[in-house]
Scaffold this motif. Sequence first.
Motif, short mmCIF file in Angstrom:
data_model
loop_
_atom_site.label_atom_id
_atom_site.label_comp_id
_atom_site.label_asym_id
_atom_site.label_seq_id
_atom_site.Cartn_x
_atom_site.Cartn_y
_atom_site.Cartn_z
N PRO A 291 0.83 -1.21 0.00
CA PRO A 291 0.00 0.00 0.00
C PRO A 291 0.86 1.26 0.00
N TYR A 292 0.52 2.17 -0.91
CA TYR A 292 1.21 3.46 -1.04
C TYR A 292 2.70 3.27 -1.35
N ASP A 293 3.06 2.07 -1.84
CA ASP A 293 4.45 1.75 -2.21
C ASP A 293 5.41 2.02 -1.07
N ALA A 294 4.96 1.75 0.15
CA ALA A 294 5.74 2.08 1.35
C ALA A 294 6.41 0.83 1.90
N ASP A 295 7.70 0.93 2.19
CA ASP A 295 8.47 -0.18 2.77
C ASP A 295 8.42 -0.10 4.29
N VAL A 296 7.25 -0.24 4.86
CA VAL A 296 7.11 -0.14 6.32
C VAL A 296 7.34 -1.51 6.94
N THR A 297 7.85 -1.51 8.15
CA THR A 297 8.09 -2.75 8.88
C THR A 297 7.13 -2.92 10.07
N SER A 298 6.28 -1.94 10.26
CA SER A 298 5.24 -2.01 11.30
C SER A 298 4.15 -1.02 10.91
N ASN A 299 3.09 -0.99 11.69
CA ASN A 299 1.96 -0.10 11.38
C ASN A 299 1.53 -0.26 9.91
N ASP B 226 -17.70 -9.02 -2.62
CA ASP B 226 -18.19 -7.89 -1.82
C ASP B 226 -19.05 -6.93 -2.62
N GLY B 227 -18.92 -7.00 -3.94
CA GLY B 227 -19.63 -6.06 -4.80
C GLY B 227 -18.81 -4.85 -5.18
N SER B 228 -17.63 -4.71 -4.58
CA SER B 228 -16.73 -3.60 -4.88
C SER B 228 -15.34 -3.99 -4.44
N GLU B 229 -14.35 -3.13 -4.75
CA GLU B 229 -12.97 -3.41 -4.34
C GLU B 229 -12.83 -3.42 -2.83
N ARG B 230 -12.09 -4.38 -2.33
CA ARG B 230 -11.74 -4.42 -0.91
C ARG B 230 -10.27 -4.04 -0.77
N ALA B 231 -9.97 -3.11 0.12
CA ALA B 231 -8.58 -2.77 0.39
C ALA B 231 -7.88 -3.95 1.04
N VAL B 232 -6.61 -4.19 0.66
CA VAL B 232 -5.84 -5.33 1.15
C VAL B 232 -4.47 -4.84 1.63
N VAL B 233 -3.71 -5.77 2.25
CA VAL B 233 -2.45 -5.37 2.88
C VAL B 233 -1.24 -5.57 1.97
N ASN B 234 -1.34 -6.43 0.99
CA ASN B 234 -0.27 -6.57 0.00
C ASN B 234 -0.79 -7.30 -1.22
N ALA B 235 0.03 -7.37 -2.26
CA ALA B 235 -0.41 -7.92 -3.55
C ALA B 235 0.79 -8.54 -4.25
N TRP B 236 0.48 -9.32 -5.28
CA TRP B 236 1.51 -9.77 -6.21
C TRP B 236 1.25 -9.10 -7.56
N MET B 237 2.29 -8.44 -8.08
CA MET B 237 2.17 -7.63 -9.29
C MET B 237 3.01 -8.22 -10.42
N ALA B 238 2.43 -8.31 -11.62
CA ALA B 238 3.18 -8.62 -12.82
C ALA B 238 3.66 -7.29 -13.41
N VAL B 239 4.97 -7.13 -13.50
CA VAL B 239 5.59 -5.86 -13.90
C VAL B 239 6.32 -6.04 -15.23
N VAL B 240 6.16 -5.06 -16.12
CA VAL B 240 6.86 -5.10 -17.41
C VAL B 240 7.66 -3.82 -17.59
N ASP B 241 8.81 -3.98 -18.23
CA ASP B 241 9.69 -2.84 -18.50
C ASP B 241 9.25 -2.19 -19.81
N GLU B 242 8.27 -1.30 -19.69
CA GLU B 242 7.74 -0.59 -20.84
C GLU B 242 7.65 0.90 -20.52
N PRO B 243 7.70 1.74 -21.55
CA PRO B 243 7.67 3.20 -21.29
C PRO B 243 6.40 3.65 -20.61
#
Length: 312
Positions: A98-106, A295-312
């Motif tokens: 979330p928010y691309d933050a490298d937090v170790t707590s909270n 749920d009928g809508s997006e649920r906020a979550v604590v982390n994800a797995w992302m497929a990333v591509v090196d594109e402009p």
Amino acid sequence: MNLLKYSLCVLLLAAGWSCTKEYEIEDTDYRPVTEIGRRLASDCPAVARIYADTTFLLGLGVEQTDLHLQKMNGEVMRVYLTRVDLNQPGVSLEVGMPYDADVTSNFQKQTLSGIASYCDRPGHRIAALVNADFWDISTLEIRGPIHHNGKILKDTFIYTDRLPQQALSFFAVTNDGKALIRDSVEYRSLAPTLKEATGSGVIVLRNGVLSGQNYEGTDPRTVIGYTEQNVVYMMVVDGRQQLWSYYGMTYEELGQFMQSLGCRWAVNFDGGGSSQLVIRHPNADLFEVHNRPSDGSERAVVNAWMAVVDEP
């Protein structure tokens, strides 16, 4: 389709009998048009028939396949498979925070589309992402470890007898770019070799052999598996929506799907309303929720797995 034969098959299913795989596929008007659809139709014992299938490109090395199918128990399902070829230059799997933050707590939570927007940038385009580890909805206590870009943000599992299907395993990408699934007891010795990692639940396919059949629940699911060739499949199964996609899948059915795709290992992640897939729209510069979360809508979550591509 021969209506009399179809009706007989439905009656047999209701009585507890099963129709043979050959009968189901040969007696279907629609023929799958995608490679994944054809493999599931011919090789997956959980699949009775496929009503529709389509594949499209999300980025070089990342393909999306959507399926409308019927399971052998008669339930109609919507299934979404993202194929990520880690052999393709510029393609990677990363943990999304979330928010691309490298937090170790909270720890925080955020929707998948929000995580994608924060992490997306030129040369680091998010093609698709799914929800990842289990977590306590009230305390945000994350059940497993977290490695992000080589940093260890959390290195413990939090297991409880109340939730026996959580904090059992981990999915990771090693420092040399290989996908890896192992039991939680192996984490400590392997931790120095892991670049990206999150906790996970029941291993549904273990070195090519189905596992997890002792858990018989049927729910919306998120599962990730990989082949010996280092091709990763991220699968989201809709459920709890009888006019769209029935209850979901069991762990055994998840393992059968992954096995049919050539995976050697596959593991279950958080499910239910958390089972979500967000993709970069192939024809527009925006992210969309591609499945229909229960749920009928997006649920906020604590982390994800992302497929990333090196594109402009």
